[in-house]
Structures are given as C-alpha cells and as structure tokens.
Design an enzyme around this catalytic site. Structure first.
Site, PDB file in Angstrom:
ATOM      1  N   ASN A  62      58.840  61.456  62.584  1.00 39.43           N
ATOM      2  CA  ASN A  62      60.262  61.175  62.760  1.00 39.43           C
ATOM      3  C   ASN A  62      60.998  62.505  62.878  1.00 39.43           C
ATOM      4  OD1 ASN A  62      59.799  58.397  62.413  1.00 39.43           O
ATOM      5  ND2 ASN A  62      59.929  58.587  60.194  1.00 39.43           N
ATOM      6  N   HIS A 110      56.304  66.477  58.797  1.00 39.50           N
ATOM      7  CA  HIS A 110      55.188  65.684  58.282  1.00 39.50           C
ATOM      8  C   HIS A 110      54.805  64.613  59.274  1.00 39.50           C
ATOM      9  CE1 HIS A 110      59.034  64.074  56.846  1.00 39.50           C
ATOM     10  NE2 HIS A 110      58.484  62.873  56.942  1.00 39.50           N
TER      11      HIS A 110
HETATM   12  P1  AMP Z   1      60.850  60.731  56.912  1.00 42.81           P
HETATM   13  O1  AMP Z   1      61.867  59.637  56.707  1.00 42.81           O
HETATM   14  O2  AMP Z   1      60.065  60.618  58.191  1.00 42.81           O
HETATM   15  O3  AMP Z   1      61.458  62.096  56.704  1.00 42.81           O
HETATM   16  O4  AMP Z   1      59.752  60.500  55.783  1.00 42.81           O
HETATM   17  C1  AMP Z   1      59.929  60.911  54.470  1.00 42.81           C
HETATM   18  C2  AMP Z   1      58.975  60.097  53.653  1.00 42.81           C
HETATM   19  O5  AMP Z   1      58.806  60.720  52.398  1.00 42.81           O
HETATM   20  C3  AMP Z   1      59.426  58.656  53.376  1.00 42.81           C
HETATM   21  O6  AMP Z   1      58.471  57.748  53.935  1.00 42.81           O
HETATM   22  C4  AMP Z   1      59.488  58.594  51.851  1.00 42.81           C
HETATM   23  O7  AMP Z   1      59.054  57.351  51.345  1.00 42.81           O
HETATM   24  C5  AMP Z   1      58.567  59.725  51.450  1.00 42.81           C
HETATM   25  N1  AMP Z   1      58.822  60.309  50.141  1.00 42.81           N
HETATM   26  C6  AMP Z   1      60.020  60.613  49.577  1.00 42.81           C
HETATM   27  N2  AMP Z   1      59.849  61.166  48.361  1.00 42.81           N
HETATM   28  C7  AMP Z   1      58.506  61.226  48.158  1.00 42.81           C
HETATM   29  C8  AMP Z   1      57.689  61.697  47.089  1.00 42.81           C
HETATM   30  N3  AMP Z   1      58.209  62.231  45.966  1.00 42.81           N
HETATM   31  N4  AMP Z   1      56.345  61.585  47.214  1.00 42.81           N
HETATM   32  C9  AMP Z   1      55.801  61.040  48.324  1.00 42.81           C
HETATM   33  N5  AMP Z   1      56.517  60.583  49.372  1.00 42.81           N
HETATM   34  C10 AMP Z   1      57.853  60.675  49.292  1.00 42.81           C
END
Ligand code: AMP
Ligand code: ZN
Length: 117
Positions: free
Chosen positions: A90, A103
């Site tokens: 994203n 990521h």
């Molecule tokens: P994006 O919206 O593509 O930036 O993805 C960010 C992702 O990080 C989301 O799917 C969240 O659920 C995930 N996320 C947020 N905080 C954490 C955390 N502490 N550990 C693992 N994943 C997380």
C-alpha cells in the site's frame, strides 16, 4: 521522522515486542497484528524507507525485489504457494498506507477478491 518515531523501526530494534518470523541481512518478517487472512505477514526492510514512493537509487529498488522474493519463499514455506496468495504494497493515503515504513503484506490461506477495497 527519526527511526525512533517509526513503529516498524521500533519493532526492528526490539523496543516493541513482535517475534521475527524470518530475518536476513536486508529484511525481517512479523505477523500482522490485525490479520486479514489466515496467514498475514509483513515483510519489512531493516533500513527505514518510508514508502514505495520514497525509493531512492538502485540499491533501494533492489531491496523491494528482495522483499518480494522473500514473500514468495515464505508463501512456499507456509504451504499456500500452489493455491496462491497476495503480496501487496500500500502506498500513501489513497493506497491505504498507515505505517510509513515500507512493507509487503503477504496474505494467504483463503480466496482473495478483486478488485480490492
Ligand atoms: P499499511 O496500512 O499498508 O501501512 O499496513 C500497516 C499494517 O501494520 C496494518 O495491516 C496493521 O494491522 C499492521 N500493524 C500495526 N501495528 C502493528 C504491530 N504493532 N505489529 C504488527 N503489525 C502491526
Ligand atoms: Zn522505520
């Protein structure tokens, strides 16, 4: 932003606990905290790169290729490569990016829909 303000840099540095399910010199993988599929992993570069839109130079471009290659290997290792899976990046607001440390989402274990929301 300093890397200390970045959630994923803090996870990389062990300041926020999240088991590293895979790690090499370039990247590491963790479980997404809010899984959207039976398996939902995040593959992240160790180097802080804010987004796909912030890539600079050939070295960072090669990191993205490495992240995708690791996603493919993890999909194979988790046993859903033959059935198929989705690897997603994203980017920025309309792309739904919420954490500004590049990521790859690896989602597997269910049928995906298209188009995504
Ligand atoms: P994006 O919206 O593509 O930036 O993805 C960010 C992702 O990080 C989301 O799917 C969240 O659920 C995930 N996320 C947020 N905080 C954490 C955390 N502490 N550990 C693992 N994943 C997380
Ligand atoms: Zn970061």
């Amino acid at each position: 932003m300093t890397t200390n303000d970045c959630l994923f840099c803090r996870i990389r540095d062990g300041q926020i606990p999240s088991p590293k399910l895979f790690e090499d010199d370039v990247c590491f993988a963790i479980a997404d905290i809010a899984p959207q599929a039976p398996t939902h992993l995040l593959i992240l570069p160790k180097q802080h790169i804010a987004s796909l839109d912030a890539l600079k130079g050939d070295e960072e471009v090669q990191i993205v290729g490495h992240l995708l290659a690791v996603a493919a290997r993890l999909a194979r290792a988790h046993g859903f490569a033959d059935n198929g899976y989705r690897a997603v990046i994203n980017c920025n607001t309309h792309g739904g990016q919420t954490v500004f440390h590049l990521h790859v989402h690896l989602l597997g274990g269910r049928q995906m829909g298209w188009p995504p929301g």
